[in-house]
Each structure stands twice: as C-alpha cells, then as structure tokens.
Design a protein around this motif. Structure first.
Motif, PDB file in Angstrom:
ATOM      1  N   UNK A 145      -0.355   5.387   9.664  1.00  0.00           N
ATOM      2  CA  UNK A 145      -1.025   5.610   8.266  1.00  0.00           C
ATOM      3  C   UNK A 145      -0.728   3.989   7.464  1.00  0.00           C
ATOM      4  N   UNK A 146      -1.586   3.534   6.508  1.00  0.00           N
ATOM      5  CA  UNK A 146      -1.873   2.796   5.598  1.00  0.00           C
ATOM      6  C   UNK A 146      -1.735   3.333   4.106  1.00  0.00           C
ATOM      7  N   UNK A 147      -0.862   3.151   3.779  1.00  0.00           N
ATOM      8  CA  UNK A 147      -0.923   3.136   1.785  1.00  0.00           C
ATOM      9  C   UNK A 147      -2.108   2.945   0.922  1.00  0.00           C
ATOM     10  N   UNK A 148      -2.889   3.111  -0.003  1.00  0.00           N
ATOM     11  CA  UNK A 148      -3.219   2.914  -0.949  1.00  0.00           C
ATOM     12  C   UNK A 148      -2.716   2.027  -2.301  1.00  0.00           C
ATOM     13  N   UNK A 149      -1.729   2.443  -1.718  1.00  0.00           N
ATOM     14  CA  UNK A 149      -0.953   2.155  -3.395  1.00  0.00           C
ATOM     15  C   UNK A 149      -0.055   0.942  -2.772  1.00  0.00           C
ATOM     16  N   UNK A 150      -0.085  -0.040  -4.178  1.00  0.00           N
ATOM     17  CA  UNK A 150      -0.018  -1.538  -3.476  1.00  0.00           C
ATOM     18  C   UNK A 150       1.429  -1.137  -3.890  1.00  0.00           C
ATOM     19  N   UNK A 151       2.195  -0.341  -4.897  1.00  0.00           N
ATOM     20  CA  UNK A 151       3.287  -0.334  -4.698  1.00  0.00           C
ATOM     21  C   UNK A 151       4.419   0.443  -4.237  1.00  0.00           C
ATOM     22  N   UNK A 152       3.288   0.712  -2.497  1.00  0.00           N
ATOM     23  CA  UNK A 152       3.964   1.418  -1.725  1.00  0.00           C
ATOM     24  C   UNK A 152       5.293   0.535  -1.657  1.00  0.00           C
ATOM     25  N   UNK A 153       6.447   1.087  -0.505  1.00  0.00           N
ATOM     26  CA  UNK A 153       7.546   0.083   0.362  1.00  0.00           C
ATOM     27  C   UNK A 153       7.154  -0.041   1.598  1.00  0.00           C
ATOM     28  N   UNK A 154       6.618  -1.852   1.835  1.00  0.00           N
ATOM     29  CA  UNK A 154       6.003  -1.673   2.522  1.00  0.00           C
ATOM     30  C   UNK A 154       6.774  -2.396   3.848  1.00  0.00           C
ATOM     31  N   UNK A 155       8.910  -1.792   3.356  1.00  0.00           N
ATOM     32  CA  UNK A 155       9.807  -1.568   4.203  1.00  0.00           C
ATOM     33  C   UNK A 155       9.282  -0.175   5.287  1.00  0.00           C
ATOM     34  N   UNK A 156       8.567   0.736   5.017  1.00  0.00           N
ATOM     35  CA  UNK A 156       8.420   1.158   5.988  1.00  0.00           C
ATOM     36  C   UNK A 156       7.372   1.545   7.145  1.00  0.00           C
ATOM     37  N   UNK A 157       6.776   0.665   7.137  1.00  0.00           N
ATOM     38  CA  UNK A 157       5.332  -0.247   7.929  1.00  0.00           C
ATOM     39  C   UNK A 157       6.370  -0.237   9.453  1.00  0.00           C
TER      40      UNK A 157
END
Length: 424
Positions: free
Chosen positions: A349-361
């Motif tokens: 999964x890759x979020x289209x929201x630029x304010x997504x919490x990238x630490x979850x990747x």
C-alpha cells in the motif's frame, strides 16, 4: 500502466453477483487490488464503522480485471455499491453510462484538497465534479539501483539533479566498463507498456504538468514537438551502444519483471532500472529478504535542477454506484488519510495523502519513494491508462515496441499513434 492491470491482463473475471442483496446496511465493494492491501483497508474501515456506531456490514470482494468486469456488470444491471478501478478512462466510461454518482457530497473536499498529492483529485474529476477518488496509489519514474554495488564503485545518487547529471552518470558508468541501464518491455499481450512509462515521464519532466495533461487529453497532438523531444532524450539515454544490457533491441524480448535481476548479479551486469514502486516484488528473494541493505531508489530528476518536477503514478480510484446514506458514510471513511494505517506496514500500500504517517511504511525504500512523491510539484496519472483504450493499451504499446525493436523510427511511431486516435 497500473500493476493491477499488468497482473490481471490474462486472467478471467471470476466475480458474480453484486449489490447489497436488498440489505441497506450491507455495502458491497469490488476491487482488484492486492489481497494484503484489501485486507488492511477493510480492517481500518470496519474499525471506523464501529467507532462511529454505524450499523454497516462491509462485503469487500476481490475480482479480476475490474476494468472490463465493471462495464459488463453495469450493462447487465448487476453492480456493487463501490468499485475501485485503476484507470481514469474507465471512470469516464462509467460516467458516460450514467452509472456513478459524484463524490463531492460524501467527502470533505476542502480536507482532501489540502491532504492529497497535487493532481490526484484531477484524475477523477469530470466537468468540475469528483467521480473518482484515489485510495491506493503507486509511483512511477523511480530509478532503482544496487546499493552495495554503487557503494563499491563510488556512484552517487545525490549527484543526479537534472537530465545533464543523469547523462553524466551514465557516461561515467560506460567509461568504467559498466552498462548503465537495465531495460525490458516484454509483458505478453501488454508488451510495450514500460516504454510508454519512460516516454510519459520524460514528457512531464521536460514540458511540465500542463503540457503533459494537454497531450494525454489529445488537446496537443500525439506527435507534437514536446513528445518528439522526450523521445529524443530517451534515445540519448538508451539507444546508444552499451547503454542497455544486451542492446536496446533486446528490451522487446526481456520481460519487465526480470529486467532488474542482472543488477544484483556479482558483478552487476547493469546499474539502473526505471520502474514503478511495485517492481521490488519482482526482485530476487535474496534481494527482497533485506530490501534496505540491497536496494537504493531515487526519483527521475527534473529536466533542469530546481525546475518543475511532477511525478507519474497510478492507483485505484474509488467510484460510487449507489449514493445511499450508508454508502456515503463508507466513502467518507475511505477518503480519510488514516484509512491506510493498517495496510501500510504489511503490504504494498502507498497512500495518495501527502500527510500520511510515513513511519508506517515497512522499509526505507518505500519511505524514499514517498519522500519523492509527496514533495513533487504534482502527481500525474499514467498517460496510457488515461487515454482511449485503442491508444493507451493499443497503438501506444505497439508503436513503442516497433520503435525500440528498430522496425520504425521515432517520427513514424508517433505519427502512427496520432493517426490511430479515435475521432470521437
């Protein structure tokens, strides 16, 4: 072309039935996204429903080749409440059939405009109304490399800031006896699509977002000078002696999923692979077992350092075929930034929201991809997925293959695609 579309081209639609079966509290969803992504999104969605006190049951079905299936089911009157489709052109077709409802009243538009990557809302907007909302994305125009090999040879990704520095790096590799590019466009009946991605990336980087969108919508002819210029840059990077492993013509018989494998041979047989974020799933197990130690990635650079730097991508667009209050609630939940919180750590999964919490990747590779995408000037949807099918998955693939195989020159290939564009 989307990863889902690639995976499902040769598969037969297996879904049957649809709708909520008359139960207003059951909301049906169809998608072709990877099962782990679907499972994560469904988990987060059901948690939101429970927290909101809603009496809604989610029936989420994974189907094959949803692009074709959904049109067939619309025509037979057997549809889900929500469908996630990977092509804006299909959203347009669904709208022409009168099958989908505007999403504007089901989502917080002001929140989305500040949260979503610039350009993502445009992909699903028709006549000023939002009909398709990107829920799960992928990023293209990424340059992957063998991190250990580069460290040993002294190649530096941070040195690539524009076309000139990318060309200089490739020249340095050739001077050292290395082959700069891994490249393969074979994909069974879809052969040619990786070449369309290359050309699309070069068009947007050279000419900018507005010119790219004008070309994709055919307001600018397919064989316009902006496209020819991008093709000439592609020739400069790939068509010279020693640029591509096996030579440029070999790309037509090299499967796209295998093209990056020689990058991890010892010694490496090629140094860079331009592909989408999904390609790491095709790397050898010995590589993916420790992705961050083995793989580096950076975004294809802008034409000039500091210039406009759009990113190409794709993904799954939510469409609403039933606008009941329960369905609208589900659409609203699926539009929220944190809907991907459960999917991100354990899937592609890759979020289209630029304010997504990238630490979850789950790894640094994905975080680097996110850094590139979220800081781009705009997100532009895959051109071939947005064009009429006769072109996007027809003549465009075919003519790029003919050009790369040496059967045609660039001018002929572009003119042939232009001549194939439907008149209406």
């Amino acid at each position: 072309m989307s990863a889902v579309a690639v995976a499902s081209l040769s598969l037969t639609a297996t879904a049957c039935g649809g709708g909520s079966g008359g139960d207003p509290n059951t909301v049906t969803i169809w998608s072709s996204i990877d099962q782990p992504v679907q499972d994560g999104l469904k988990k987060a969605l059901e948690a939101k429903i429970k927290a909101g006190g809603d009496k809604i049951t989610i029936k989420w079905q994974k189907v094959e080749n949803i692009n074709q299936l959904i049109i067939t089911k619309i025509q037979s009157g057997d549809t889900p409440d929500i469908a996630l489709v990977p092509q804006p052109g299909v959203v347009t077709q669904m709208n022409k059939l009168g099958a989908i409802k505007p999403l504007d009243s089901a989502v917080d538009m002001s929140s989305l405009q500040s949260s979503m990557m610039p350009g993502t809302l445009d992909a699903g907007t028709i006549d000023g109304k939002l009909y398709g909302l990107l829920v799960s994305a992928n990023v293209k125009g990424l340059v992957f490399y063998n991190k250990k090999d580069w460290a040993k040879k002294g190649y530096d990704a941070s040195s690539v800031t524009d076309f000139a520095s990318l060309e200089a790096l490739a020249a340095k590799m050739k001077a050292n006896g290395d082959t700069p590019w891994c490249f393969g466009i074979e994909s069974d009946t879809a052969t040619g699509w990786p070449a369309t991605d290359w050309l699309e990336t070069l068009v947007m980087k050279q000419a900018g977002a507005d010119a790219y969108n004008s070309w994709v919508s055919h307001d600018t002819p397919f064989d316009d000078a902006v496209v020819k210029s991008a093709g000439q840059e592609m020739e400069k990077l790939l068509f010279g002696s020693g640029d591509v492993l096996g030579g440029i013509k070999s790309a037509t018989s090299t499967n796209f999923g295998d093209a990056g494998t020689p990058m991890f041979d010892s010694p490496a047989k090629c140094e860079m692979l331009v592909q989408g974020s999904f390609i790491t799933g095709f790397f050898p197990d010995t590589v993916t077992s420790d992705l961050d130690a083995n793989v580096g990635v950076f975004g294809f650079p802008p034409a000039t350092a500091g210039g406009e730097n759009p990113v190409e991508g794709g993904g799954d667009l939510l469409t609403m075929l039933n606008d009941s209050s329960q369905v609208k609630k589900v659409v609203g939940y699926l539009s929220e930034t944190d809907i991907g919180n459960d999917a991100a750590p354990s899937s592609s999964f890759f979020s289209p929201h630029k304010d997504f919490d990238t630490s979850l990747y789950p790894n640094q590779v994905t975080k680097d991809e996110a850094d590139y995408a979220y800081n781009s000037s705009s997100f532009l949807f895959d051109g071939s997925d947005s064009m009429p099918a006769e072109v996007g998955t027809g003549s465009f693939w075919k003519e790029m293959t003919a050009w790369i195989s040496g059967q045609e020159d660039l001018d002929t290939a572009l003119k042939n695609v232009q001549d194939s564009w439907p008149s209406s």
